[in-house]
Design a protein around this motif. Sequence first.
Motif, mmCIF file in Angstrom:
data_model
loop_
_atom_site.group_PDB
_atom_site.id
_atom_site.type_symbol
_atom_site.label_atom_id
_atom_site.label_comp_id
_atom_site.label_asym_id
_atom_site.label_seq_id
_atom_site.Cartn_x
_atom_site.Cartn_y
_atom_site.Cartn_z
ATOM 1 N N THR A 215 0.792 -1.071 -0.059
ATOM 2 C CA THR A 215 -0.169 -0.210 -0.023
ATOM 3 C C THR A 215 0.811 1.083 -0.127
ATOM 4 O O THR A 215 2.074 1.395 0.287
ATOM 5 C CB THR A 215 -0.836 0.023 1.235
ATOM 6 O OG1 THR A 215 -0.029 0.008 2.403
ATOM 7 C CG2 THR A 215 -1.807 -1.349 1.169
ATOM 8 N N ARG A 216 0.206 2.403 -0.076
ATOM 9 C CA ARG A 216 0.983 3.588 -0.130
ATOM 10 C C ARG A 216 0.580 4.399 1.321
ATOM 11 O O ARG A 216 1.396 4.902 2.004
ATOM 12 C CB ARG A 216 0.569 4.591 -1.026
ATOM 13 C CG ARG A 216 0.893 4.346 -2.439
ATOM 14 C CD ARG A 216 0.230 5.138 -3.584
ATOM 15 N NE ARG A 216 0.578 6.619 -3.452
ATOM 16 C CZ ARG A 216 -0.466 7.576 -4.036
ATOM 17 N NH1 ARG A 216 -1.187 7.221 -4.774
ATOM 18 N NH2 ARG A 216 -0.257 8.786 -3.677
ATOM 19 N N SER A 217 -0.661 3.721 1.824
ATOM 20 C CA SER A 217 -1.004 4.449 3.248
ATOM 21 C C SER A 217 -0.970 3.153 4.344
ATOM 22 O O SER A 217 -1.106 2.165 4.085
ATOM 23 C CB SER A 217 -2.181 5.209 3.223
ATOM 24 O OG SER A 217 -3.348 4.109 3.315
ATOM 25 N N VAL A 218 -0.568 3.686 5.400
ATOM 26 C CA VAL A 218 -0.458 2.580 6.539
ATOM 27 C C VAL A 218 -2.079 2.335 6.931
ATOM 28 O O VAL A 218 -2.269 0.996 7.095
ATOM 29 C CB VAL A 218 0.090 3.212 7.981
ATOM 30 C CG1 VAL A 218 -0.098 2.549 8.964
ATOM 31 C CG2 VAL A 218 1.318 3.819 7.771
ATOM 32 N N ARG A 219 -3.012 3.226 6.847
ATOM 33 C CA ARG A 219 -4.403 2.718 7.250
ATOM 34 C C ARG A 219 -5.003 1.672 6.112
ATOM 35 O O ARG A 219 -5.888 0.913 6.596
ATOM 36 C CB ARG A 219 -5.329 4.110 7.373
ATOM 37 C CG ARG A 219 -5.603 4.684 6.058
ATOM 38 C CD ARG A 219 -6.443 5.994 6.139
ATOM 39 N NE ARG A 219 -7.131 6.389 5.032
ATOM 40 C CZ ARG A 219 -8.262 7.119 4.838
ATOM 41 N NH1 ARG A 219 -8.896 7.413 6.057
ATOM 42 N NH2 ARG A 219 -8.571 7.506 3.710
ATOM 43 N N ASP A 220 -4.566 1.586 4.930
ATOM 44 C CA ASP A 220 -4.969 0.893 3.971
ATOM 45 C C ASP A 220 -4.542 -0.634 4.278
ATOM 46 O O ASP A 220 -5.299 -1.571 4.231
ATOM 47 C CB ASP A 220 -4.619 1.122 2.700
ATOM 48 C CG ASP A 220 -5.568 1.944 1.717
ATOM 49 O OD1 ASP A 220 -6.625 2.417 2.281
ATOM 50 O OD2 ASP A 220 -5.103 2.305 0.807
ATOM 51 N N SER A 221 -3.351 -0.772 4.806
ATOM 52 C CA SER A 221 -2.755 -1.845 5.250
ATOM 53 C C SER A 221 -3.541 -2.543 6.395
ATOM 54 O O SER A 221 -3.822 -3.733 6.684
ATOM 55 C CB SER A 221 -1.481 -1.961 5.570
ATOM 56 O OG SER A 221 -0.555 -3.192 5.874
ATOM 57 N N ALA A 222 -3.654 -1.698 7.357
ATOM 58 C CA ALA A 222 -4.494 -2.050 8.628
ATOM 59 C C ALA A 222 -5.973 -2.335 8.389
ATOM 60 O O ALA A 222 -6.482 -3.499 8.923
ATOM 61 C CB ALA A 222 -4.326 -0.981 9.687
ATOM 62 N N ALA A 223 -6.569 -1.849 7.525
ATOM 63 C CA ALA A 223 -7.974 -2.013 7.216
ATOM 64 C C ALA A 223 -8.183 -3.424 6.580
ATOM 65 O O ALA A 223 -8.981 -3.953 6.670
ATOM 66 C CB ALA A 223 -8.683 -0.769 6.296
ATOM 67 N N MET A 224 -7.213 -3.608 5.694
ATOM 68 C CA MET A 224 -7.368 -5.045 4.785
ATOM 69 C C MET A 224 -7.041 -5.934 5.672
ATOM 70 O O MET A 224 -7.532 -7.081 5.702
ATOM 71 C CB MET A 224 -6.265 -4.719 3.677
ATOM 72 C CG MET A 224 -6.415 -6.231 2.715
ATOM 73 S SD MET A 224 -8.237 -6.507 1.995
ATOM 74 C CE MET A 224 -8.214 -5.482 0.732
ATOM 75 N N LEU A 225 -5.885 -5.921 6.846
ATOM 76 C CA LEU A 225 -5.881 -7.097 7.697
ATOM 77 C C LEU A 225 -6.719 -7.116 8.602
ATOM 78 O O LEU A 225 -7.239 -8.319 8.784
ATOM 79 C CB LEU A 225 -4.514 -6.744 8.236
ATOM 80 C CG LEU A 225 -3.824 -7.737 9.192
ATOM 81 C CD1 LEU A 225 -3.789 -8.995 8.231
ATOM 82 C CD2 LEU A 225 -2.408 -7.510 9.841
ATOM 83 N N ASP A 226 -7.657 -5.954 8.979
ATOM 84 C CA ASP A 226 -8.944 -6.573 9.523
ATOM 85 C C ASP A 226 -9.821 -7.234 8.699
ATOM 86 O O ASP A 226 -10.495 -8.217 9.363
ATOM 87 C CB ASP A 226 -9.460 -5.104 9.862
ATOM 88 C CG ASP A 226 -8.775 -4.432 11.116
ATOM 89 O OD1 ASP A 226 -8.424 -5.114 12.016
ATOM 90 O OD2 ASP A 226 -8.944 -3.060 10.760
ATOM 91 N N ALA A 227 -10.004 -7.136 7.767
ATOM 92 C CA ALA A 227 -10.830 -7.676 6.623
ATOM 93 C C ALA A 227 -10.452 -9.248 6.612
ATOM 94 O O ALA A 227 -11.493 -10.051 6.259
ATOM 95 C CB ALA A 227 -11.004 -7.195 5.422
#
Length: 497
Positions: A215-227
């Motif tokens: 990802t380019r952003s940290v939050r995208d990585s976190a949100a996908m790991l939640d999913a």
Amino acid sequence: MTPSEYDRYDGLGLAELVRTGQVTAAELCEAAIARAESLNPRLNAIVRPLYAAARQRAGAGLPVGPFSGVPFLLKDFGGYYAGVPHTSGSRALQNFVPAEDAELIRRFQAAGVNILGKTNTPEFALMGVTEPALYGPARNPWNVAHTPGGSSGGAAAAVAAGIVPLAGAGDGGGSIRIPAACCGLFGLKPSRGRNPTGPEQGEKWQGAAVEHILTRSVRDSAAMLDATQGPDAGAPYFLPAPVRPFLAEVGQPAGRLRIGFSLEHPLGRALHPECAAAVQAAARLLESLGHEVELVPLPFDGRAVATAFLMLYFGETGANIAALAHVLGRPARPTDVEPTTWLLGLLGRTYSAADFAAARHTWNDSARRMGRFHQQYDLLLTPTLAVPPLPVGALQPRPVERALLRVVNQFGLGGLIRRSGIVEKLAEQSLEKTPYTQLANLTGQPAMSVPLHWTAEGLPCGVQFVAPLGAEAVLFRVAAQLEQAQPWFDRRPAIVV
């Protein structure tokens, strides 16, 4: 939506535009395809476009999830995508089409992403560069003469170029973190057991390999790991569920952490000055943010880790080649795969079960060493790579080496080559460029590469953080803190500006 507007948002940002009716999934799909058609001929990041199917999904409606309508790419290795050829970068598998989705792919789709295609990867994901004979080399958007890394190099090139905001990736020896470091991206390798590996595989590469995204952003990585996180049926590993969603960790105070950093090369070689400068600058930044940062010796035996990883590398390649018989309907031949791949498979067959068991003991020893380290330090900070992104072709065999490979493979001389010591020399020459990433694969710990430094030539140079097993939350908090203190999202390669 214009290409420049599309490039301003991360995945969650694009999903919010869709949710609030400001754009449609179809408009995002067209923006991503236009960007791919403009940039991919120079990058060779996408090797199997699936644009017609993506357009159809965008029009018909995608599942409601955190990334509904967001364009996405799958790596052509790892989790199966039903009905689409899965080549693993090898001509031997050009006609292999899986009938069932992998569980992780199902979870990606349930998160709402729209799959646009599959990305370039080296044959069987064996290299830290992406230059398969089948598809040709992927190139780095920051400088197309250089590699985007590997084995998730096509995914990294596509995300760095803004074709998609996030893409599937896998990491068996650094294959998320290496391309993240090469392409100026955020790349987190989750803990062993955090993401599913089913339904067909209980573990990948003896548990060393895991899958997630770039990802380019940290939050995208976190949100996908939640999913995607959590065991599936028959999972061999089980981690406690996170205390709260990983996305909720982004922006939370990181506290005052004790961070040990090292500039030692695990194999005793010289560290490139730019990679050393990246770590030193990161250490100063962390101190300015209130953390306690201390220079420490490497808390693991770098040569033992390299030797154990190579045993895994040779053995798994041999097993992969043997498994080709199920697809080919006959035993694999040297002409079915690249010469280097065939040699690795030969070498895998020259070692004994006792050799492999001894190497596995190193995995456990390394995990214990890191456990003791984390009693004193919350995180280990190192370079991600020992050198900046290499020129395309730098790791390809030279003419004399190609001639030797032909002879060895023709006559099955793996044992002779092993005894000669040539293999160890060549393998060490390769691993000396990427000696920091394999540790976390053997121990199962989460680790991330963060884009905080660019070289004088304008090439990205990431730094790596390693956390205790199951401590992705700590990594997300620190990464978000660094992202806020020294933003990288809007720093873009000239090729896309």
